[in-house]
Design a protein around this motif. Structure first.
Motif, PDB file in Angstrom:
ATOM      1  N   GLY A   1      34.188 -39.771  43.657  1.00 33.22           N
ATOM      2  CA  GLY A   1      34.077 -39.451  42.087  1.00 33.22           C
ATOM      3  C   GLY A   1      32.680 -38.940  41.506  1.00 33.22           C
ATOM      4  O   GLY A   1      32.745 -38.012  41.093  1.00 33.22           O
ATOM      5  N   PRO A   2      31.719 -39.670  42.010  1.00 34.93           N
ATOM      6  CA  PRO A   2      30.342 -39.029  41.562  1.00 34.93           C
ATOM      7  C   PRO A   2      29.883 -37.984  42.115  1.00 34.93           C
ATOM      8  O   PRO A   2      29.509 -37.054  41.321  1.00 34.93           O
ATOM      9  N   LEU A   3      30.327 -37.428  43.303  1.00 34.22           N
ATOM     10  CA  LEU A   3      30.196 -35.963  44.018  1.00 34.22           C
ATOM     11  C   LEU A   3      30.966 -35.067  43.071  1.00 34.22           C
ATOM     12  O   LEU A   3      30.400 -33.902  42.954  1.00 34.22           O
ATOM     13  N   VAL A   4      31.934 -35.375  42.502  1.00 33.90           N
ATOM     14  CA  VAL A   4      32.728 -34.498  41.779  1.00 33.90           C
ATOM     15  C   VAL A   4      32.206 -34.274  40.394  1.00 33.90           C
ATOM     16  O   VAL A   4      31.876 -33.141  39.902  1.00 33.90           O
ATOM     17  N   ARG A   5      31.922 -35.596  39.892  1.00 35.43           N
ATOM     18  CA  ARG A   5      31.171 -35.497  38.674  1.00 35.43           C
ATOM     19  C   ARG A   5      29.955 -34.603  38.584  1.00 35.43           C
ATOM     20  O   ARG A   5      29.599 -33.826  37.590  1.00 35.43           O
ATOM     21  N   ASP A   6      28.898 -34.653  39.684  1.00 37.74           N
ATOM     22  CA  ASP A   6      27.872 -34.149  39.792  1.00 37.74           C
ATOM     23  C   ASP A   6      28.026 -32.690  40.432  1.00 37.74           C
ATOM     24  O   ASP A   6      26.911 -31.928  40.594  1.00 37.74           O
ATOM     25  N   LYS A   7      29.047 -32.259  40.551  1.00 38.72           N
ATOM     26  CA  LYS A   7      29.452 -30.772  41.075  1.00 38.72           C
ATOM     27  C   LYS A   7      29.032 -30.749  42.203  1.00 38.72           C
ATOM     28  O   LYS A   7      28.676 -29.452  42.787  1.00 38.72           O
ATOM     29  N   ARG A   8      28.661 -31.735  43.096  1.00 38.76           N
ATOM     30  CA  ARG A   8      28.511 -31.467  44.495  1.00 38.76           C
ATOM     31  C   ARG A   8      29.507 -31.234  45.466  1.00 38.76           C
ATOM     32  O   ARG A   8      29.315 -30.819  46.573  1.00 38.76           O
ATOM     33  N   ILE A   9      30.803 -31.743  44.990  1.00 37.96           N
ATOM     34  CA  ILE A   9      31.998 -31.362  45.687  1.00 37.96           C
ATOM     35  C   ILE A   9      32.773 -30.441  44.279  1.00 37.96           C
ATOM     36  O   ILE A   9      32.737 -30.887  43.599  1.00 37.96           O
TER      37      ILE A   9
ATOM     38  N   PRO B   1      40.256 -39.675  30.755  1.00 36.10           N
ATOM     39  CA  PRO B   1      39.843 -38.295  30.735  1.00 36.10           C
ATOM     40  C   PRO B   1      38.358 -37.819  30.422  1.00 36.10           C
ATOM     41  O   PRO B   1      38.074 -36.794  30.559  1.00 36.10           O
ATOM     42  N   ALA B   2      37.659 -38.847  30.211  1.00 40.16           N
ATOM     43  CA  ALA B   2      36.190 -38.706  29.812  1.00 40.16           C
ATOM     44  C   ALA B   2      35.624 -38.536  31.215  1.00 40.16           C
ATOM     45  O   ALA B   2      34.443 -37.985  31.475  1.00 40.16           O
ATOM     46  N   ALA B   3      36.094 -39.097  32.228  1.00 42.29           N
ATOM     47  CA  ALA B   3      35.428 -39.344  33.649  1.00 42.29           C
ATOM     48  C   ALA B   3      35.686 -38.026  34.295  1.00 42.29           C
ATOM     49  O   ALA B   3      34.783 -37.734  35.267  1.00 42.29           O
ATOM     50  N   ALA B   4      36.847 -37.286  34.286  1.00 41.83           N
ATOM     51  CA  ALA B   4      37.008 -36.426  35.129  1.00 41.83           C
ATOM     52  C   ALA B   4      38.004 -35.693  34.636  1.00 41.83           C
ATOM     53  O   ALA B   4      39.098 -36.370  33.952  1.00 41.83           O
ATOM     54  N   PRO B   5      38.413 -34.266  34.752  1.00 40.44           N
ATOM     55  CA  PRO B   5      39.552 -33.650  34.364  1.00 40.44           C
ATOM     56  C   PRO B   5      40.854 -34.274  34.624  1.00 40.44           C
ATOM     57  O   PRO B   5      40.915 -34.726  35.813  1.00 40.44           O
ATOM     58  N   ILE B   6      41.726 -34.490  33.964  1.00 33.75           N
ATOM     59  CA  ILE B   6      43.052 -35.207  34.403  1.00 33.75           C
ATOM     60  C   ILE B   6      43.713 -34.637  35.505  1.00 33.75           C
ATOM     61  O   ILE B   6      44.108 -35.378  36.225  1.00 33.75           O
TER      62      ILE B   6
ATOM     63  N   SER C   1      49.173 -30.068  27.293  1.00 39.35           N
ATOM     64  CA  SER C   1      48.503 -31.454  26.748  1.00 39.35           C
ATOM     65  C   SER C   1      47.266 -30.969  25.992  1.00 39.35           C
ATOM     66  O   SER C   1      46.913 -32.227  25.147  1.00 39.35           O
ATOM     67  N   GLY C   2      46.949 -29.743  25.671  1.00 34.19           N
ATOM     68  CA  GLY C   2      45.835 -29.500  25.210  1.00 34.19           C
ATOM     69  C   GLY C   2      44.351 -30.056  25.937  1.00 34.19           C
ATOM     70  O   GLY C   2      43.315 -30.031  25.468  1.00 34.19           O
ATOM     71  N   ARG C   3      44.631 -30.677  27.067  1.00 34.66           N
ATOM     72  CA  ARG C   3      43.527 -31.250  28.023  1.00 34.66           C
ATOM     73  C   ARG C   3      43.136 -30.179  29.071  1.00 34.66           C
ATOM     74  O   ARG C   3      44.167 -29.950  29.875  1.00 34.66           O
TER      75      ARG C   3
END
Lengths: 337, 337
Positions: free
Chosen positions: B291-299, B115-120, B335-337
């Protein structure tokens, strides 16, 4: 009297099926022969379904024949005069001279034929554009593997007849679709297909299911319409559909609807349109494989020859009506070959 | 009172558009937990167009859900009990548990989420099956090259929104097709597409011509029908059409006619159907890139979340009516997440 150059010109753009009145037979002056030109006399003219597109000004992959211009077409000719040192009178050549008795242009537009290697008419048939069309569509796009089932429509025609025979040589089951009992018998008994469905009399889907007990892996498409819709009911997972022609639609005055495409999704299948002129680079490989097969009679071909240039319009109309039995050719001059 | 497992089951096979009465909400006993099993509680359920196919017994690429069985679907869950040493209570996982609150089965059917990598919720959206669908269709089948134009239908949906953004990242022009002014604005202003055509209000062919001044090289097809017919009018030579879905036809009671296929021939274009489950081997490459593109909000991605399992039937029907705005999810438990 001076010799003249008989030509068939496009008189008017047909609406629907072409009519004889859409063509004009004209005795034109002999073409001028300039430095570097080769003058030749047409022996055979090829008639092919794509010609319907050239008679229309609807957007297509090639420019239309202008109204008043000579109709286009592949030809086999004999050189009668040459100002190109690489050609001599009596040489046999193939070119794209159209519906006329004589043509003159630079020799680089011609390919010399060896009449000892194969009958010269094959240069515009089984060893020419129709043969290359079969080869590119089946081999390059279809990618047949031994044991697969290959279905081909217009199976008795110039292209379809070669598709099925190439498929057999590659270890595939070959199933034709044709428009008469005689054509179906010829496809099976003379050409060696495993089965042939008569689209005019058979109930298409059950007939295809019976002819393709393991389904269809490749469908080489020449016709479109109800036949395509039916074949999509028997395709296998990962099927390939080289789209070569849609002759059933060429004379429609309105855009016909196409098949429902759900089978492509369910079966992960592919339809890919192609135009043989994009694949001229494959001609040497094609000739290397198919030349010996024709010489050894492992690939057979049948020609439907009409006599005289003036017979060409009715013969082309007959092609769209399915009246040909094999490759449609016009004998424009009797070469004695 | 003992805890129960709320389930939505298929009650009857819909004719045409599914109706609420085709579903049954049932409080079933909790699932048995055997040795090696992991018991989990569903947090999110993904609703996707393919589910219409599973409600029908027409032949398709996957077996239908049996009448009386729990509806299928991708899920994100929290482990509540585990007899598999590799999972512990509190672990977050993604699986294919369907429309129910609890499921138990061997842990090897689950993938652990960080859950730290991306919203579940992304595990069943932009970083899950819909994202992989966009990636496989665009990259593997479409093979986009910088400077080309990529058109995608259902552009505001879970798959289409990612197709256009991946196309932009590859240097392409991205043109969406969507069903409302709000959706078109979101596609352009939030997701960064170059243009978006409203298929409900625009005159499709001229609107596509304006949005694609250089024509369309790739059309990522999700809908079928009139939209496909229109896009075929603007395709370029050698166009590729990954066929991902035909949502406009899924609720038809008769097989709709398809588009006239002449443009495929004229433009040497290809349509290829695909099913994402055949391409699971591409998941690592997909995740590494996206994955990285989503994390960096490029997607970017947008979720349309409905609350509670009992809301799922109406939400799925809404999906077929185009009422979703982004990836359609059901929050089954908080789930509170």
């Amino acid at each position: 009297m001076e010799p003249m150059n008989r030509q068939i010109r496009l008189k008017s753009r047909p609406v629907g099926m072409p009519a004889p009145a859409d063509f004009d037979a004209v005795d034109a002056p002999m073409p001028a022969v300039r430095d570097g030109d080769v003058l030749r006399r047409t022996i055979y003219l090829s008639l092919d379904p794509y010609m319907r597109g050239r008679m229309s000004d609807a957007p297509s992959y090639a420019a239309p024949v202008a109204v008043g211009d000579v109709m286009c077409g592949h030809t086999v000719s004999e050189v009668v005069d040459s100002r190109d040192p690489t050609f001599r009178p009596g040489d046999l050549v193939t070119g794209y001279d159209g519906w006329q008795q004589y043509a003159a242009s630079p020799g680089k537009q011609l390919r010399r034929l060896d009449p000892a290697a194969a009958p010269i008419s094959t240069a515009i048939g089984v060893l020419g554009m129709p043969g290359l069309t079969a080869f590119v569509g089946l081999v390059d796009i279809g990618q047949p593997k031994a044991g697969e089932t290959v279905v081909v429509s217009a199976a008795c025609g110039a292209v379809g007849s070669i598709v099925g025979q190439l498929a057999k040589i590659r270890g595939c089951r070959a199933v034709g679709i044709a428009g008469s009992g005689d054509k179906c018998r010829s496809v099976v008994e003379e050409l060696g297909f495993d089965a042939c469905v008569n689209y005019k009399t058979d109930d298409l889907v059950p007939a295809l299911q019976a002819a393709c007990p393991s389904g269809a892996d490749i469908y080489f498409e020449n016709v479109g319409g109800a036949v395509l819709e039916a074949v999509l009911r028997v395709i296998n997972r990962g099927a390939r559909i080289p789209l070569c022609g849609l002759i059933s639609e060429y004379n429609a005055t309105e855009n016909a609807a196409g098949p429902n495409l759900r089978p492509l999704l369910v079966h992960r299948a592919m339809i890919k349109g192609f135009i043989v002129s994009d694949h001229a680079d494959r001609f040497p490989a094609f000739l290397e494989e198919v030349g010996p097969l024709v010489r050894d009679k492992r690939i057979k071909y049948r020609e439907h020859i009409v006599e005289g240039l003036d017979a060409a319009p009715a013969a082309l109309i007959g092609l769209f009506e399915g009246r040909n039995f094999g490759k449609m050719l016009v004998r424009v001059a009797d070469s004695g070959r």
